[in-house]
Design an enzyme around this catalytic site. Structure first.
Site, PDB file in Angstrom:
ATOM      1  N   SER A 222       9.776   5.188  -1.500  1.00 46.03           N
ATOM      2  CA  SER A 222      10.129   5.102  -2.893  1.00 46.03           C
ATOM      3  C   SER A 222      11.071   6.212  -3.362  1.00 46.03           C
ATOM      4  CB  SER A 222       8.852   5.171  -3.735  1.00 46.03           C
ATOM      5  OG  SER A 222       8.215   6.413  -3.571  1.00 46.03           O
TER       6      SER A 222
ATOM      7  N   SER B 145       7.162   7.553   1.757  1.00 44.50           N
ATOM      8  CA  SER B 145       8.257   7.592   0.784  1.00 44.50           C
ATOM      9  C   SER B 145       9.218   8.760   0.897  1.00 44.50           C
ATOM     10  CB  SER B 145       7.692   7.566  -0.634  1.00 44.50           C
ATOM     11  OG  SER B 145       7.361   6.252  -0.964  1.00 44.50           O
TER      12      SER B 145
ATOM     13  N   LYS C 137      12.492  14.324  -7.772  1.00 40.36           N
ATOM     14  CA  LYS C 137      12.095  12.924  -7.994  1.00 40.36           C
ATOM     15  C   LYS C 137      11.443  12.792  -9.369  1.00 40.36           C
ATOM     16  CE  LYS C 137       9.292   9.325  -5.705  1.00 40.36           C
ATOM     17  NZ  LYS C 137       8.403   9.043  -4.551  1.00 40.36           N
TER      18      LYS C 137
HETATM   19  N1  GLN Z   1       6.265   2.160   0.695  1.00 45.04           N
HETATM   20  C1  GLN Z   1       4.933   2.586   0.505  1.00 45.04           C
HETATM   21  C2  GLN Z   1       4.318   1.902  -0.679  1.00 45.04           C
HETATM   22  O1  GLN Z   1       4.979   1.103  -1.249  1.00 45.04           O
HETATM   23  C3  GLN Z   1       4.894   4.071   0.376  1.00 45.04           C
HETATM   24  C4  GLN Z   1       5.110   4.580  -0.994  1.00 45.04           C
HETATM   25  C5  GLN Z   1       5.043   6.068  -1.092  1.00 45.04           C
HETATM   26  O2  GLN Z   1       4.926   6.770  -0.083  1.00 45.04           O
HETATM   27  N2  GLN Z   1       5.052   6.550  -2.306  1.00 45.04           N
HETATM   28  O3  GLN Z   1       3.219   2.134  -1.043  1.00 45.04           O
END
Ligand code: GLN
Length: 476
Positions: free
Chosen positions: A153, A177, A78
């Protein structure tokens, strides 16, 4: 899956050793597939030449028997994890031209065991999002249905693994994420215990929540990766000194794990088809002799609020360093230093990141700190206590990973709250610092993947993976 001539990484390594598979051809195969699937937009950068060179030298090592544990594993990273001399953009305009000057510890440990890094994957900007629609590199498409989001994400990592563009990928999980995109794309996604994997070289979003973990197409591969990247690191004082167990044997060997079910995770808003498929898994597990006990997680209703207050507070502080002076993008036409800070940040950050900086600044501001930040800290403690109590009774808690299957691109972009609610089942693990895995169990009537989330107590990744493996082998 049948695209590949091996079922997991250890059978791949054996095939290379036995002369049945050429690692160089295998790399070419992935590079071809990455090219054919450019429309998915899963990768921000592909390192084709280096990957080919690596394949040649690692193949030699394998043939001479002097290779690392992950020799020849093709890994995507990532784009929030540092790889020396490679771009580290966090899918943000503000870091568009920024290159890392060292390797993240997780990346270094993969390289030390002879894994091959094939590229960096697209994600939501600074890992903020649940759909990969907040990326300066554009959306990632879900390989199962390209009208739909891959989740976020770590959407690029999930899509890359599900579309067989690599063997495994690293993602990060601050509130879901890894697990949510794994469930949207039909992959396995493991978020380890907070502190299990060093965060050194990970661009911080919310430092007391961020965890690094693998996406894979089977439990064994996720286990092989977590074994290598886990463990204490002098460069991250929050990494644990607890010994890392061997994850080689994933059989239960007669061990009776007690399973738990929490009503709070099956309430309003859960897609009935997801509910039914999980109930079906429960039925099969009971038929196989597992006990499923009802447990209570009474503070579940506070998870989303606590998560979005605490993570935005941490993010607003972490992102203060992007000021145009030290890193990345700098606005060109500013009359003063203050003006330069302002316009660099206004032009460099995307709208979701700005929203979070503003929210976080607000909840930390004098006069509101007690009402929001401090209260959310207290809620976090209660949520952790719920899990401590639950894990006195059971070993693994089973829940849906997400209340819905992958939604259509654009469906939730106008309503941030609706988007935040897609994290309803995943944020609790980060608030409590416990490990979780999303296991792809079936597909919906529309052909969309459904994920089952397994949660375990802190540092109990081994039982988590054993249960995932049991389900993979015996229940699906
Ligand atoms: N969807 C969650 C957020 O927007 C989790 C993001 C993540 O785990 N990096 O914060």
């Amino acid at each position: 899956m049948p695209l590949l001539p091996y079922k997991n990484f250890s059978s791949k390594l054996k095939m290379i050793k036995d002369g049945e598979l050429s690692l160089r051809e295998n790399v070419e195969f992935f590079l071809n597939l990455i090219n054919k699937n450019k429309h998915l937009n899963a990768f921000n950068f592909v390192f084709a030449d280096e990957a080919k060179e690596q394949a040649a030298s690692i193949e030699k090592k394998i043939n001479s028997g002097k290779h690392g544990k992950l020799a020849g594993m093709i890994v995507a990273i990532k784009d929030v994890l540092a790889i020396k001399d490679k771009p580290n953009t966090c899918s943000s305009k503000i870091l568009k031209d920024f290159k890392a000057i060292y390797n993240a510890t997780a990346v270094q440990r993969l390289i030390d065991e002879d894994a091959i890094i094939i590229g960096k994957t697209n994600c939501d900007e600074f890992a903020m999002g649940s759909s990969n629609e907040n990326s300066a590199f554009g959306n990632v498409l879900n390989p199962v249905d390209t009208q739909r989001v891959p989740g976020g994400s770590s959407g690029g990592s999930a899509a890359a693994v599900a579309a067989n563009l690599c063997d495994v990928a690293l993602g990060t999980d601050t509130g879901g994420s890894i697990r949510q995109p794994a469930s949207f794309c039909g992959a396995f996604g493991l978020k380890p215990t907070y502190g299990r994997v060093s965060r050194y070289g990970l661009t911080a979003f919310a430092s007391s929540f961020d965890s690094i973990g693998p996406f894979a197409n089977c439990t064994e591969d996720a286990a092989a990766v977590i074994e290598v990247i886990s463990g204490w690191d002098a460069n991250d004082s929050t990494s644990t000194k607890k010994p890392v167990p061997s994850f080689q044997n994933l059989n239960l060997d007669g061990k009776k794990l007690k399973l738990g079910y929490a009503k709070e995770y099956f309430g309003e808003g859960l897609d009935p088809e997801i509910k039914a498929s999980i109930e079906n898994i429960f039925k099969k597990l009971k038929q196989s002799g597992f006990e499923i006990e009802e447990i209570h997680l009474p503070h579940t209703e506070y998870t989303i609020a606590a998560y979005y207050i605490l993570t935005t507070a941490e993010a607003s502080s972490n992102l203060a360093r992007y000021d145009g002076a030290r890193y990345g993008y700098r606005s060109s036409d500013s009359a003063s230093l203050l003006e330069m800070y302002k316009s660099s940040r206004s032009e460099g950050f995307g709208s979701e990141v700005k929203r979070r900086i503003m929210l976080g600044t607000y909840v930390l501001s004098a006069g509101y700190y007690d009402a929001y930040y401090r209260k959310a800290q207290k809620a976090r403690r209660f949520i952790k206590q719920d899990f401590d109590d639950a894990f006195k009774k059971v070993d693994i808690i089973l829940t849906p990973t997400s209340p819905t299957t992958a939604f259509k691109i654009g469906e939730k972009t106008t309503d941030p709250l609706e988007m935040y609610l897609s994290d309803i089942y995943t944020t609790s693990a980060n608030l409590a610092g416990i490990p979780g895995i999303s296991v792809p169990i079936t597909k919906s009537s529309k052909g969309l993947p459904i994920g089952l989330q397994l949660l375990a107590n802190q540092f109990n990744e081994l039982d988590l993976l054993k249960m995932s493996y049991y389900i993979q082998m015996n229940i699906l």
